[in-house]
Each structure stands twice: as structure tokens, then as C-alpha cells.
Write a protein that holds these residues in place. Sequence first.
Motif, PDB file in Angstrom:
ATOM      1  N   TYR A  32       0.825  -1.218   0.000  1.00 40.40           N
ATOM      2  CA  TYR A  32       0.000   0.000   0.000  1.00 40.40           C
ATOM      3  C   TYR A  32       0.856   1.264   0.000  1.00 40.40           C
ATOM      4  O   TYR A  32       0.389   2.333  -0.389  1.00 40.40           O
ATOM      5  CB  TYR A  32      -0.900   0.042   1.236  1.00 40.40           C
ATOM      6  CG  TYR A  32      -2.033  -0.951   1.220  1.00 40.40           C
ATOM      7  CD1 TYR A  32      -3.026  -0.898   0.252  1.00 40.40           C
ATOM      8  CD2 TYR A  32      -2.139  -1.938   2.201  1.00 40.40           C
ATOM      9  CE1 TYR A  32      -4.075  -1.788   0.242  1.00 40.40           C
ATOM     10  CE2 TYR A  32      -3.194  -2.834   2.202  1.00 40.40           C
ATOM     11  CZ  TYR A  32      -4.153  -2.757   1.225  1.00 40.40           C
ATOM     12  OH  TYR A  32      -5.191  -3.642   1.216  1.00 40.40           O
ATOM     13  N   PHE A  33       2.087   1.172   0.478  1.00 40.80           N
ATOM     14  CA  PHE A  33       2.888   2.364   0.734  1.00 40.80           C
ATOM     15  C   PHE A  33       3.768   2.695  -0.466  1.00 40.80           C
ATOM     16  O   PHE A  33       5.002   2.652  -0.405  1.00 40.80           O
ATOM     17  CB  PHE A  33       3.703   2.186   2.016  1.00 40.80           C
ATOM     18  CG  PHE A  33       2.847   2.038   3.234  1.00 40.80           C
ATOM     19  CD1 PHE A  33       2.348   3.150   3.887  1.00 40.80           C
ATOM     20  CD2 PHE A  33       2.488   0.771   3.697  1.00 40.80           C
ATOM     21  CE1 PHE A  33       1.532   3.018   5.000  1.00 40.80           C
ATOM     22  CE2 PHE A  33       1.675   0.626   4.802  1.00 40.80           C
ATOM     23  CZ  PHE A  33       1.192   1.746   5.458  1.00 40.80           C
ATOM     24  N   ARG A  34       3.101   3.056  -1.561  1.00 36.24           N
ATOM     25  CA  ARG A  34       3.805   3.489  -2.753  1.00 36.24           C
ATOM     26  C   ARG A  34       4.460   4.855  -2.484  1.00 36.24           C
ATOM     27  O   ARG A  34       4.085   5.540  -1.523  1.00 36.24           O
ATOM     28  CB  ARG A  34       2.835   3.555  -3.928  1.00 36.24           C
ATOM     29  CG  ARG A  34       2.159   2.196  -4.183  1.00 36.24           C
ATOM     30  CD  ARG A  34       1.039   2.303  -5.179  1.00 36.24           C
ATOM     31  NE  ARG A  34       1.531   2.417  -6.535  1.00 36.24           N
ATOM     32  CZ  ARG A  34       1.869   1.390  -7.305  1.00 36.24           C
ATOM     33  NH1 ARG A  34       1.761   0.162  -6.842  1.00 36.24           N
ATOM     34  NH2 ARG A  34       2.294   1.576  -8.525  1.00 36.24           N
ATOM     35  N   PRO A  35       5.437   5.280  -3.294  1.00 31.66           N
ATOM     36  CA  PRO A  35       6.169   6.511  -2.989  1.00 31.66           C
ATOM     37  C   PRO A  35       5.273   7.729  -2.742  1.00 31.66           C
ATOM     38  O   PRO A  35       5.512   8.505  -1.799  1.00 31.66           O
ATOM     39  CB  PRO A  35       7.057   6.692  -4.225  1.00 31.66           C
ATOM     40  CG  PRO A  35       7.314   5.290  -4.691  1.00 31.66           C
ATOM     41  CD  PRO A  35       6.034   4.559  -4.444  1.00 31.66           C
ATOM     42  N   ARG A  36       4.222   7.896  -3.545  1.00 31.76           N
ATOM     43  CA  ARG A  36       3.368   9.079  -3.347  1.00 31.76           C
ATOM     44  C   ARG A  36       2.570   8.985  -2.057  1.00 31.76           C
ATOM     45  O   ARG A  36       2.297  10.004  -1.412  1.00 31.76           O
ATOM     46  CB  ARG A  36       2.447   9.266  -4.555  1.00 31.76           C
ATOM     47  CG  ARG A  36       3.193   9.745  -5.795  1.00 31.76           C
ATOM     48  CD  ARG A  36       2.295   9.897  -6.994  1.00 31.76           C
ATOM     49  NE  ARG A  36       1.318  10.955  -6.866  1.00 31.76           N
ATOM     50  CZ  ARG A  36       0.493  11.334  -7.848  1.00 31.76           C
ATOM     51  NH1 ARG A  36       0.562  10.724  -9.027  1.00 31.76           N
ATOM     52  NH2 ARG A  36      -0.362  12.304  -7.662  1.00 31.76           N
ATOM     53  N   VAL A  37       2.193   7.771  -1.663  1.00 29.63           N
ATOM     54  CA  VAL A  37       1.507   7.596  -0.378  1.00 29.63           C
ATOM     55  C   VAL A  37       2.459   7.933   0.763  1.00 29.63           C
ATOM     56  O   VAL A  37       2.084   8.606   1.735  1.00 29.63           O
ATOM     57  CB  VAL A  37       0.964   6.161  -0.244  1.00 29.63           C
ATOM     58  CG1 VAL A  37       0.462   5.898   1.175  1.00 29.63           C
ATOM     59  CG2 VAL A  37      -0.154   5.919  -1.250  1.00 29.63           C
ATOM     60  N   GLN A  38       3.707   7.491   0.661  1.00 27.14           N
ATOM     61  CA  GLN A  38       4.676   7.790   1.712  1.00 27.14           C
ATOM     62  C   GLN A  38       4.915   9.296   1.834  1.00 27.14           C
ATOM     63  O   GLN A  38       5.019   9.816   2.954  1.00 27.14           O
ATOM     64  CB  GLN A  38       5.993   7.073   1.416  1.00 27.14           C
ATOM     65  CG  GLN A  38       5.887   5.555   1.516  1.00 27.14           C
ATOM     66  CD  GLN A  38       7.238   4.877   1.463  1.00 27.14           C
ATOM     67  OE1 GLN A  38       8.034   4.995   2.390  1.00 27.14           O
ATOM     68  NE2 GLN A  38       7.507   4.179   0.374  1.00 27.14           N
ATOM     69  N   ARG A  39       4.982   9.984   0.703  1.00 25.51           N
ATOM     70  CA  ARG A  39       5.178  11.438   0.763  1.00 25.51           C
ATOM     71  C   ARG A  39       3.972  12.114   1.407  1.00 25.51           C
ATOM     72  O   ARG A  39       4.116  13.079   2.170  1.00 25.51           O
ATOM     73  CB  ARG A  39       5.408  11.998  -0.643  1.00 25.51           C
ATOM     74  CG  ARG A  39       6.764  11.613  -1.224  1.00 25.51           C
ATOM     75  CD  ARG A  39       7.137  12.494  -2.399  1.00 25.51           C
ATOM     76  NE  ARG A  39       6.240  12.332  -3.526  1.00 25.51           N
ATOM     77  CZ  ARG A  39       6.409  11.423  -4.482  1.00 25.51           C
ATOM     78  NH1 ARG A  39       7.432  10.582  -4.431  1.00 25.51           N
ATOM     79  NH2 ARG A  39       5.556  11.338  -5.495  1.00 25.51           N
ATOM     80  N   LEU A  40       2.786  11.608   1.108  1.00 28.22           N
ATOM     81  CA  LEU A  40       1.573  12.174   1.697  1.00 28.22           C
ATOM     82  C   LEU A  40       1.589  12.012   3.221  1.00 28.22           C
ATOM     83  O   LEU A  40       1.243  12.935   3.964  1.00 28.22           O
ATOM     84  CB  LEU A  40       0.354  11.477   1.093  1.00 28.22           C
ATOM     85  CG  LEU A  40      -1.042  11.921   1.505  1.00 28.22           C
ATOM     86  CD1 LEU A  40      -2.013  11.660   0.357  1.00 28.22           C
ATOM     87  CD2 LEU A  40      -1.526  11.198   2.735  1.00 28.22           C
ATOM     88  N   LEU A  41       2.009  10.840   3.691  1.00 25.03           N
ATOM     89  CA  LEU A  41       2.029  10.574   5.131  1.00 25.03           C
ATOM     90  C   LEU A  41       3.124  11.354   5.845  1.00 25.03           C
ATOM     91  O   LEU A  41       3.068  11.521   7.073  1.00 25.03           O
ATOM     92  CB  LEU A  41       2.228   9.078   5.386  1.00 25.03           C
ATOM     93  CG  LEU A  41       1.079   8.162   4.966  1.00 25.03           C
ATOM     94  CD1 LEU A  41       1.465   6.707   5.173  1.00 25.03           C
ATOM     95  CD2 LEU A  41      -0.195   8.478   5.734  1.00 25.03           C
ATOM     96  N   ALA A  42       4.105  11.837   5.097  1.00 26.85           N
ATOM     97  CA  ALA A  42       5.236  12.534   5.716  1.00 26.85           C
ATOM     98  C   ALA A  42       4.897  13.971   6.088  1.00 26.85           C
ATOM     99  O   ALA A  42       5.673  14.615   6.804  1.00 26.85           O
ATOM    100  CB  ALA A  42       6.439  12.515   4.775  1.00 26.85           C
ATOM    101  N   GLY A  43       3.762  14.479   5.635  1.00 26.84           N
ATOM    102  CA  GLY A  43       3.467  15.897   5.806  1.00 26.84           C
ATOM    103  C   GLY A  43       2.605  16.222   7.012  1.00 26.84           C
ATOM    104  O   GLY A  43       1.388  16.220   6.929  1.00 26.84           O
TER     105      GLY A  43
END
Length: 275
Positions: A32-43
Motif C-alpha cells: 500500500y505504501f507506494r512513494p506518493r503515499v509515503q510522501r503524503l504521510l510525511a506531511g
Amino acid sequence: MKTFAIQLPDQRVVHDRVPDMARTLHLQVQGYFRPRVQRLLAGGEVTVIDVGANIGLFALEVLKRTGGRARIHCFEPIPETFELLRMNLGSSGSERVRLHRAGLGRTAGTATFHYAPRQSAISSMYDMMASDDKQATLAAIYDERIREKHHADLPAYMRRLPRAVNSLLIDCHAWWMRRGMRRVECELTTLSELIEREQTGHIDLLKIDAEKAEIDVLEGIRPGDWGRIRAVVLELHDFGGRGERVRRMLRDHGFEVETDQICPEDVIITMTGYR
């Protein structure tokens, strides 16, 4: 209820009724944790809705990846599985996690679920032992790419057996699973009712793993609430045009859509929609 303490590859310990399944699910959750998802969660502070939380592995991973900053609503309708969810998330020590013993659907009310104690992750309002599910398993047996993608823990000898023999073995397993299944009446609510009740201004990530009920969950979102959602990630059983239907629904609400389908026979896919 007898449970096992299971150590995951990252050394965390969770509880489940089946000794080995949690490790496989932990590996599958990473998809589930594709790069764009990870960037979203980082904010900053993020709000995550976990539909089909099962024993809590996705929510635990979100907490790990956000350093505990995420506010998470977990939905799990099956009472016994919900108790495991409570055991696993209670040990996280986070007061930012809310657990809801309910499923999400088109409308609020109740629904009959097929509960599979021998493999709780396939409990569903729908038949998870249908012929299309058998075809998905056969595809994983003979295609290494599909097998590796889903971390399918299938005996190696099955790859050397004729398709007809494996078909029979899958039917026998389905018979064994059905014998252990129970029908459970569970509460349903809708995502829009949660938004209204909790006064949720935005949802950074909506995760859905609802075992063929993905469309039910999405149809429970009122038109005015779609704009609150920044990203959707869901496991989809792409049978009978379901994949195209969900893809069109997400695009109609302004999402850019990606899938991880690697070949036409790969019918259990992760679909992600971003704004």
C-alpha cells in the motif's frame, strides 16, 4: 479465544488466531505504501481511514511510518477479529487511534458476514470461495511474478502439478474453509456518516481492503464528501469489470489512478487514486 504472539520481520509482536498468517499479511501491507503515499504521510498531522482493519497491521505500519502523528479510524466488523485489533492497537500506546466495530457500506444498518476463523482476512459479506477466486489462486501457482507480488505462501510442489490436480486441491481447501465458516450479523455505517459524526474536515488517506465490498464502501460516500479525500488506496478483486468501474468512479471524482496489475491474470490488484 486462543491467540498466538507472533513476531513480525521488524521485531514487533502482534496477536492472531493463526500462527503464520500475520507475517504474510505484514508483507502484503507494504504494497500500500507506494512513494506518493509515503510522501503524503510525511506531511504533518494526517488523518487515515482504515476500512477492513483486520488485526491492525496496516494501522500499525501507518503509526510506525508517521512516528505516531497519524490520526487513524479503524473499521473491523467481525467481533472476534475486532478483539484482536484491540489487543494489537491497544499496545501501540497511541490515543490517536479510534477503533470502530463496524463495516462500511452503501447504507447504515446490518449485514451478514461470512466469518472465516481459519483465515480471518477473507471474512466478507461476499463469497470468497467463488470460481473467480480459484482462478486467481491458480494464476499465482503458475506465475512467479504474481506469487511474489502477493507473497503467496503456496507449497512449491503445486507448481509441478497439472492444473486439473491443483484445481481439485483448491476445491478441497475451499470445502475445509467453508466447514469452519460462521455467519455473523454485523453493524454497518457509511464513510459519510463517520465524517458527519466526527466532524472530519479532511481525509489524507482512505485505505479499503473489504474483500469484494470495495464498491459498497465507495458508494457510501456522499457527493459533497468526495472533495475531503486526498488519496484512496484499495485492494480490488478485478472480476466482472469491477476494476474499470472503480477506476471510472475515482476519475469522475478528480483522482489520478494507478494500479499495480502486472498481467491480465493478476486479478487481485492494488488501485491508488491521488489528487
